[in-house]
Design an enzyme around this catalytic site. Structure first.
Site, short mmCIF file in Angstrom:
data_model
loop_
_atom_site.label_atom_id
_atom_site.label_comp_id
_atom_site.label_asym_id
_atom_site.label_seq_id
_atom_site.Cartn_x
_atom_site.Cartn_y
_atom_site.Cartn_z
N ASP A 48 0.82 -1.22 0.00
CA ASP A 48 0.00 0.00 0.00
C ASP A 48 0.85 1.27 0.00
O ASP A 48 0.38 2.35 0.35
CB ASP A 48 -0.95 0.00 1.21
N HIS A 248 24.28 3.36 -18.75
CA HIS A 248 23.17 3.58 -17.82
C HIS A 248 23.46 2.95 -16.45
O HIS A 248 22.57 2.41 -15.80
CB HIS A 248 21.86 3.03 -18.39
N ASP A 265 26.45 11.78 -13.72
CA ASP A 265 25.41 12.32 -14.60
C ASP A 265 24.19 12.51 -13.72
O ASP A 265 23.56 11.53 -13.30
CB ASP A 265 25.14 11.35 -15.75
N ASP A 276 20.24 18.54 -16.72
CA ASP A 276 20.90 17.28 -17.08
C ASP A 276 22.39 17.58 -17.29
O ASP A 276 22.78 18.09 -18.34
CB ASP A 276 20.25 16.74 -18.36
N HIS A 355 26.82 6.84 -28.28
CA HIS A 355 25.52 7.53 -28.15
C HIS A 355 25.53 8.84 -28.93
O HIS A 355 26.56 9.24 -29.45
CB HIS A 355 25.16 7.74 -26.67
N HIS A 359 19.99 15.77 -26.75
CA HIS A 359 18.54 15.52 -26.87
C HIS A 359 17.82 16.75 -26.36
O HIS A 359 18.39 17.58 -25.65
CB HIS A 359 18.16 14.28 -26.03
N HIS A 366 14.50 13.58 -21.33
CA HIS A 366 14.54 13.39 -22.77
C HIS A 366 13.22 13.96 -23.26
O HIS A 366 12.21 13.26 -23.31
CB HIS A 366 14.68 11.90 -23.14
N GLU A 389 26.46 16.56 -25.00
CA GLU A 389 27.06 15.58 -24.11
C GLU A 389 27.96 14.57 -24.80
O GLU A 389 27.69 13.37 -24.77
CB GLU A 389 25.98 14.87 -23.31
N TYR A 393 34.45 6.31 -24.16
CA TYR A 393 34.29 5.17 -23.24
C TYR A 393 35.24 4.07 -23.69
O TYR A 393 35.03 3.47 -24.75
CB TYR A 393 32.84 4.69 -23.25
N ARG A 410 32.24 11.68 -19.82
CA ARG A 410 31.17 12.43 -20.50
C ARG A 410 31.16 13.84 -19.91
O ARG A 410 31.30 13.99 -18.68
CB ARG A 410 29.80 11.75 -20.32
N GLU A 412 28.63 17.01 -20.04
CA GLU A 412 27.26 17.32 -20.51
C GLU A 412 26.80 18.64 -19.95
O GLU A 412 26.81 18.86 -18.74
CB GLU A 412 26.30 16.21 -20.06
N1 GLY Z 1 20.87 11.76 -18.04
C1 GLY Z 1 20.34 11.21 -19.21
C2 GLY Z 1 21.05 11.66 -20.40
O1 GLY Z 1 22.10 12.24 -20.29
O2 GLY Z 1 20.58 11.50 -21.50
MN MN Z 2 21.44 13.98 -21.39
MN MN Z 3 22.74 13.18 -18.50
#
Ligand code: GLY
Ligand code: MN
Ligand code: MN
Length: 443
Positions: A48, A248, A265, A276, A355, A359, A366, A389, A393, A410, A412
């Site tokens: 619950d 991820h 991140d 982000d 990647h 975005h 996103h 970003e 890697y 990364r 970003e």
């Molecule tokens: N934190 C998600 C991305 O960087 O797309």
């Molecule tokens: Mn992002």
């Molecule tokens: Mn991110």
């Protein structure tokens, strides 16, 4: 003092003018049609106990009404809210509810009704309207409610009443609206960015060998909440060493390696809007020569991507720019051999950069909005907000120079497209010198 008497003093409808203006734009777009927009339902975590509640982004964009069990209906040039009624008993347990009357007054709806009235009213609202605007498939309960209402109108056909002949995907219209941010949204996104940057700075200052990834996560969470953000806009990534090569990675439960890097991140959410940000820094405060070489390549890729953002440029332009710099860097690091053109053409660079470079960003991390029209990337326009970003890697492998093993980077940042170019509005330490200065200044 009872809860109801408090409601009008909490907020005034003046604060909700942007939402009213958005409803009016949508009303103009749907003409004689009807739009039905429910908020998100509460979800149980176990037994619950519910997950922390998060409203539906489209509903929030049009209302700023924070409660679950609410539906917005736009019809006949009017905005109608259906929401929970006041309930003294439930409010003791679960807290304040506006109830229809206060909701109408505070949020500026044309009329408001108990949610329980929607089932009976919806067939009448749909009758003889040319079109229904609805995000089919987004919320099964709402889909079923609409199907029941359509059937109820069909049942009245002998009385000469017809259901809407056209069903429009409301998301396409709303996505296009949400893609261009208004000044209220930009201000909230900048607040989220400021708080997120403060969290990253705090995590950098708290970092030292021997600490665990979750300790840095806790620093971020503390700073976000301390500054009034709702919390994280998405599950944060705190990835030490080779964990950064898992895009991820969210376990955040390992010890931070001395001599390694840590990639964070994380972004805060303010009034529904996401920041982000990713930062990568040395756990012990000093980049090794190999780490610095890699870092400078990613930083240069980010600068090239940002330089490609301006009105009229294609959404893909920053990615193309970043990929060229990263690929040249991979050659310089002896990760790849060949010409940049050839390695880009063949996609060989994807082994170390798999990647895309950004975005849309907004109420959803996103965010909604088209990226392409058929084969063509859409052009950037003032008021669009996106991330930049790039990353690198490098997993251990026999053909990879040893000092580069387990380097995952990364960088970003969040960017607004302006009239003449763009503005990077996330300000956390970014260069090697800035990061090392912050980390050397730790207590
Ligand atoms: N934190 C998600 C991305 O960087 O797309
Ligand atoms: Mn992002
Ligand atoms: Mn991110």
């Amino acid at each position: 003092m009872n809860a109801q008497s408090r409601a009008p003093r909490r907020v005034t409808s003046k604060q909700y003018r942007p939402q009213k203006a958005r409803r009016e734009r949508l009303l103009a777009g749907i003409g004689e049609g009807v739009a039905v927009i429910p908020t998100a339902t509460e979800k149980l975590r176990n037994r619950d106990t519910p997950y922390p509640y998060r409203f539906d982004s489209d509903f929030w964009y049009l209302t700023a009404f924070p409660e679950p069990d609410a539906v917005l209906v736009l019809v006949n040039g009017r905005a109608l809210l259906f929401c929970r009624e006041k309930d003294a008993e439930r409010e003791v347990w679960e807290g304040f509810r506006y109830g229809p009357e206060a909701a109408r007054a505070v949020f500026g709806f044309d009329a408001a009704f108990p949610l329980s009235a929607l089932e009976a009213q919806l067939p009448r609202l749909l009758a003889d309207k040319p079109a229904l605007w609805h995000a089919l498939g987004q919320d099964s309960e709402n889909d079923a409610r609409i199907a029941r209402a359509l059937n109820a109108v069909r049942d009245m056909s002998r009385a000469g009443v017809r259901p809407p002949a056209l069903l429009h995907d409301l998301r396409q219209t709303l996505d296009a609206m949400r893609l261009i941010k208004d000044t209220t949204e930009l201000a909230l996104m900048q607040q989220a960015a400021e708080i997120a940057a403060a969290g990253h700075l705090r995590a950098m200052r708290a970092c030292r060998p021997g600490r665990f990834e979750y300790e840095l996560e806790a620093e971020l969470s503390y700073e976000f909440r301390r500054r009034g953000a709702a919390g994280h806009a998405y599950t944060p990534i705190v990835a030490g060493g080779g964990n950064a090569c898992v895009l991820h990675y969210v376990e955040n439960d390992k010890r931070l390696p001395d001599g390694g890097l840590v990639l964070i991140d994380a972004g805060s959410e303010v009034c529904g809007y996401a920041a982000d940000i990713s930062r990568t820094f040395p756990v012990n405060g000093r980049f090794s020569a190999a780490q610095k070489d890699c870092y400078e390549i990613v930083l240069a890729a980010q600068a090239a991507a940002v330089a490609a953002i301006r009105p009229g440029a294609s959404f893909d332009a920053p990615h193309v720019a970043a990929v060229r710099v990263l690929t040249q860097g991979m050659v310089d690091l002896r990760l790849l051999s060949g010409t940049v053109d050839g390695l880009v053409e063949s996609g060989a660079y994807r082994r170390f950069y798999m990647h895309r470079t950004g975005h849309w960003l907004g109420l959803d991390v996103h965010d909604v909005g088209n990226y392409r029209q058929g084969e063509t990337w859409i052009p950037l326009a003032p008021g669009m907000t996106l991330t930049v970003e790039p990353g690198l890697y490098i997993r251990p492998a026999p053909d990879v120079p040893k000092p580069l093993h387990d380097i995952g980077i990364r960088i970003e940042d969040d960017v607004i497209v302006t009239k003449r170019g763009c503005q990077v509005y996330t300000h956390a330490p970014r260069t090697v010198a800035e990061i090392e200065a912050v980390m050397q200044g730790r207590d």
